[in-house]
Design a protein around this motif. Structure first.
Motif, short mmCIF file in Angstrom:
data_model
loop_
_atom_site.label_atom_id
_atom_site.label_comp_id
_atom_site.label_asym_id
_atom_site.label_seq_id
_atom_site.Cartn_x
_atom_site.Cartn_y
_atom_site.Cartn_z
N GLY A 1 0.83 -1.21 0.00
CA GLY A 1 0.00 0.00 0.00
C GLY A 1 0.85 1.25 0.00
N ALA B 1 2.28 3.26 -5.38
CA ALA B 1 1.83 2.48 -6.55
C ALA B 1 0.59 1.65 -6.20
CB ALA B 1 2.95 1.56 -7.04
N ASP C 1 -0.69 -4.11 3.57
CA ASP C 1 0.68 -3.59 3.69
C ASP C 1 1.27 -3.95 5.05
OD1 ASP C 1 2.34 -1.12 2.04
OD2 ASP C 1 3.01 -1.66 4.07
N ALA C 2 2.57 -4.21 5.05
CA ALA C 2 3.25 -4.57 6.28
C ALA C 2 3.35 -3.39 7.25
CB ALA C 2 4.66 -5.07 5.94
N ALA C 3 3.40 -2.18 6.70
CA ALA C 3 3.58 -0.99 7.54
C ALA C 3 2.22 -0.35 7.83
CB ALA C 3 4.50 -0.01 6.83
N ALA D 1 12.63 6.95 1.97
CA ALA D 1 13.64 7.86 1.39
C ALA D 1 13.22 8.20 -0.02
CB ALA D 1 15.01 7.18 1.40
N GLY E 1 13.04 11.79 -3.06
CA GLY E 1 13.24 13.21 -3.35
C GLY E 1 11.94 13.99 -3.25
N THR F 1 0.24 -5.82 8.11
CA THR F 1 0.07 -7.23 7.74
C THR F 1 1.08 -7.60 6.65
OG1 THR F 1 -2.29 -6.95 8.15
CG2 THR F 1 -1.63 -8.93 6.96
N ARG F 2 2.14 -8.28 7.05
CA ARG F 2 3.16 -8.66 6.06
C ARG F 2 2.74 -9.95 5.37
NH1 ARG F 2 7.98 -7.51 4.46
NH2 ARG F 2 8.17 -5.83 5.98
N VAL F 3 2.83 -9.98 4.05
CA VAL F 3 2.52 -11.19 3.28
C VAL F 3 3.84 -11.85 2.91
CG1 VAL F 3 1.51 -12.04 1.14
CG2 VAL F 3 0.40 -10.18 2.39
N GLY G 1 7.02 -3.08 -4.01
CA GLY G 1 8.29 -2.38 -4.10
C GLY G 1 9.43 -3.18 -4.69
N CYS H 1 8.04 -9.65 -3.15
CA CYS H 1 7.90 -11.10 -2.96
C CYS H 1 6.84 -11.65 -3.93
CB CYS H 1 7.58 -11.45 -1.50
SG CYS H 1 5.94 -11.01 -0.98
N PHE I 1 19.94 8.62 0.14
CA PHE I 1 19.62 9.06 1.50
C PHE I 1 18.88 10.38 1.42
CE2 PHE I 1 23.21 6.28 1.86
CZ PHE I 1 22.87 5.50 2.96
N VAL J 1 17.90 1.82 -1.50
CA VAL J 1 18.65 1.62 -2.76
C VAL J 1 17.79 2.11 -3.91
CG1 VAL J 1 20.04 -0.32 -1.97
CG2 VAL J 1 17.84 -0.75 -3.05
N ALA K 1 16.63 6.91 -9.24
CA ALA K 1 15.85 7.98 -8.58
C ALA K 1 16.13 9.36 -9.16
CB ALA K 1 16.18 7.99 -7.09
N GLY L 1 9.93 7.85 -10.67
CA GLY L 1 9.34 6.66 -10.04
C GLY L 1 7.87 6.81 -9.67
C1 LIG Z 1 16.56 8.22 -2.59
C2 LIG Z 1 15.38 8.13 -3.51
C3 LIG Z 1 14.85 9.30 -4.05
C4 LIG Z 1 13.72 9.23 -4.90
N1 LIG Z 1 13.22 10.40 -5.39
C5 LIG Z 1 12.11 10.37 -6.18
C6 LIG Z 1 11.51 11.58 -6.64
O1 LIG Z 1 11.95 12.69 -6.32
N2 LIG Z 1 10.42 11.48 -7.43
C7 LIG Z 1 9.89 10.28 -7.80
O2 LIG Z 1 8.90 10.27 -8.55
N3 LIG Z 1 10.42 9.12 -7.37
C8 LIG Z 1 11.51 9.14 -6.55
N4 LIG Z 1 12.04 7.96 -6.09
C9 LIG Z 1 11.40 6.69 -6.47
C10 LIG Z 1 10.12 6.43 -5.67
O3 LIG Z 1 10.39 6.56 -4.29
C11 LIG Z 1 9.59 5.02 -5.98
O4 LIG Z 1 9.49 4.87 -7.37
C12 LIG Z 1 8.21 4.81 -5.33
O5 LIG Z 1 8.33 4.79 -3.93
C13 LIG Z 1 7.61 3.49 -5.80
O6 LIG Z 1 6.43 3.26 -5.10
P1 LIG Z 1 5.94 1.75 -4.82
O7 LIG Z 1 4.61 1.90 -4.18
O8 LIG Z 1 6.10 0.94 -6.05
O9 LIG Z 1 7.00 1.15 -3.78
P2 LIG Z 1 7.22 1.52 -2.25
O10 LIG Z 1 7.10 2.97 -2.03
O11 LIG Z 1 8.52 0.86 -1.90
O12 LIG Z 1 6.03 0.79 -1.50
C14 LIG Z 1 5.97 -0.61 -1.36
C15 LIG Z 1 5.04 -0.93 -0.22
O13 LIG Z 1 4.91 -2.36 -0.12
C16 LIG Z 1 4.95 -2.74 1.24
N5 LIG Z 1 5.44 -4.11 1.29
C17 LIG Z 1 6.64 -4.58 0.84
N6 LIG Z 1 6.71 -5.91 1.02
C18 LIG Z 1 5.52 -6.31 1.59
C19 LIG Z 1 5.02 -7.54 2.03
N7 LIG Z 1 5.71 -8.67 1.90
N8 LIG Z 1 3.77 -7.59 2.58
C20 LIG Z 1 3.03 -6.45 2.72
N9 LIG Z 1 3.50 -5.23 2.32
C21 LIG Z 1 4.71 -5.17 1.77
C22 LIG Z 1 5.88 -1.74 1.91
O14 LIG Z 1 5.61 -1.62 3.29
C23 LIG Z 1 5.57 -0.46 1.14
O15 LIG Z 1 4.57 0.32 1.78
C24 LIG Z 1 13.16 7.98 -5.23
C25 LIG Z 1 13.70 6.81 -4.69
C26 LIG Z 1 14.80 6.88 -3.84
C27 LIG Z 1 15.36 5.60 -3.29
#
Ligand SMILES: Cc1cc2nc3c(=O)[nH]c(=O)nc-3n(C[C@H](O)[C@H](O)[C@H](O)COP(=O)(O)OP(=O)(O)OC[C@H]3O[C@@H](n4cnc5c(N)ncnc54)[C@H](O)[C@@H]3O)c2cc1C
Length: 346
Positions: A16, A19, A38-40, A47, A49, A122-124, A141, A145, A164, A237, A263, A268
């Motif tokens: 959650g 994306a 979501d686990a959190a 982290a 920008g 709730t971690r899957v 993310g 998994c 960072f 990372v 990033a 992203g």
């Molecule tokens: C340093 C840095 C700077 C960045 N700056 C930018 C920027 O300025 N602009 C931009 O557009 N993008 C930026 N990005 C990229 C952006 O942060 C990612 O593309 C974005 O967070 C992707 O979202 P997501 O939901 O796919 O993944 P995530 O944000 O990683 O979310 C994944 C979610 O899944 C959950 N999860 C994971 N595993 C499990 C599990 N097994 N069970 C249940 N829940 C789980 C996690 O708790 C998390 O809430 C940056 C990235 C980094 C590292």
């Protein structure tokens, strides 16, 4: 785990973050029953920008998020290197910046408004016994998994870097995202509100931290003199990788789980929001092949941008020459930025 296995839903979204929630909102708007796990717990920080490109802002507005009071309008991008500076404004309306926690809360609120079921904390760890859904969406993310369980992992990674971020309580001195290029890293500054900025460091060196890296940027150090940190330093990372396929049977991936770009592109979040809309269209037609095609199309331009930026990182002498030339003819950089951030929805 018990809660998830017993549940019945049309679409089960694992993850959650931005994306997963954007996908849940878009899919729910098509009339499906959607559950997010979501686990959190919200509001989830990461982290980042925290800049959202104009095309991403437009999608969030289409998904019904009311952003205006929460976000800082971003006019464009400025590159600085060794005294040279080039900048250009976005041509398709402003980008926006806001703290990840605020963006997350806005997404949660909108999902809740639409009737998306959300299970936090709730971690899957095992997807094979989750049988009560029509579609399983992996939005978990970078280290997904769901992707792993579906056998969709990337064959290779094109680049792997470390990021960072930390916030400072200070009035922004600009409405541009400033990217400061150094010899070992980039540090970029994003104004996130009228009295706060975010600083993100990107580097190939896992040991490099903001306080050490800042010595490469005396002008930035001068600006930050006396400003108090307003968040803890957080790391993550950042990977550039593309998958051959983003779905198998009833399992489909969005956001970083489906491949990512460095990033520094700032792509992203916008890319994740594009995935959300494309997936909702595909599910409403019951055809994941159309999502695959759209996902591949969406990935092309950001991958190209990442390739250019990572080359500028690798070849500093070339970079400085290019920046000096661009500084002599600013409209060229404006045209480049327009092309590199062009809207994908067409
Ligand atoms: C340093 C840095 C700077 C960045 N700056 C930018 C920027 O300025 N602009 C931009 O557009 N993008 C930026 N990005 C990229 C952006 O942060 C990612 O593309 C974005 O967070 C992707 O979202 P997501 O939901 O796919 O993944 P995530 O944000 O990683 O979310 C994944 C979610 O899944 C959950 N999860 C994971 N595993 C499990 C599990 N097994 N069970 C249940 N829940 C789980 C996690 O708790 C998390 O809430 C940056 C990235 C980094 C590292």
């Amino acid at each position: 785990m018990v809660k998830v296995t017993r549940m019945r839903t049309d679409v089960l979204v694992i993850g959650g973050g931005p994306a997963g929630l954007a996908a849940a909102i878009a899919i729910r708007s098509k009339g499906f029953e959607v559950t997010v796990v979501d686990a959190a717990r919200p509001p989830i920080d990461k982290a980042c920008g925290e800049g959202i490109l104009p095309a991403g802002v437009e999608i969030l507005q289409r998904l019904g998020l009311r952003l205006s009071n929460d976000a800082f309008p971003l006019r464009g991008i400025r590159f600085l290197d060794n005294g040279a500076s080039v900048e250009a404004s976005f041509q398709f309306g402003p980008g926006l910046a806001l703290r990840r926690t605020r963006l997350h809360q806005l997404l949660v609120n909108r999902a809740d408004e639409l009737g998306v079921r959300m299970l936090w904390g709730t971690r899957v760890s095992e997807t094979s016994n989750l049988s009560t859904y029509r579609w399983l969406v992996g939005a978990d993310g970078q280290n997904s998994c769901v992707r792993h369980a579906a056998g969709l992992d990337a064959a290779g990674t094109k680049s792997f870097r470390f990021g960072f971020r930390q916030h400072y309580r200070i009035s922004p001195w600009t409405d541009f995202v400033e990217v400061h290029w150094g010899s070992r890293c980039q540090v970029y500054v994003t104004p996130v509100s009228d009295d706060e900025i975010g600083i993100a460091l990107l580097s190939r060196d896992s040991h490099l931290r903001l306080d050490t890296a800042m010595s490469e940027f005396p002008e930035l150090q001068r600006r930050l003199h006396g400003a108090q940190p307003s968040s803890a330093e957080r790391g993550a990372v950042t990977v550039s990788c593309r998958l051959r396929r983003v779905f198998r049977d009833r399992t489909v991936l969005v956001g970083d789980a489906s491949g990512s770009v460095d990033a520094l592109t700032g792509e992203g979040l916008s890319l994740s929001f594009h995935h959300a809309v494309a997936l909702s269209e595909a599910l409403s037609h019951g055809c994941l092949a159309s999502y695959q095609a759209e996902h591949s199309r969406l990935a092309r331009r950001p991958a190209f941008v990442a390739g250019i930026l990572l080359s500028l990182d690798r070849f500093p002498a070339l970079r400085r020459t290019i920046f000096k030339l661009l500084a002599l003819d600013p409209p060229i950089f404006a045209k480049l930025l327009t092309t590199l951030t062009a809207d994908e929805s067409g």
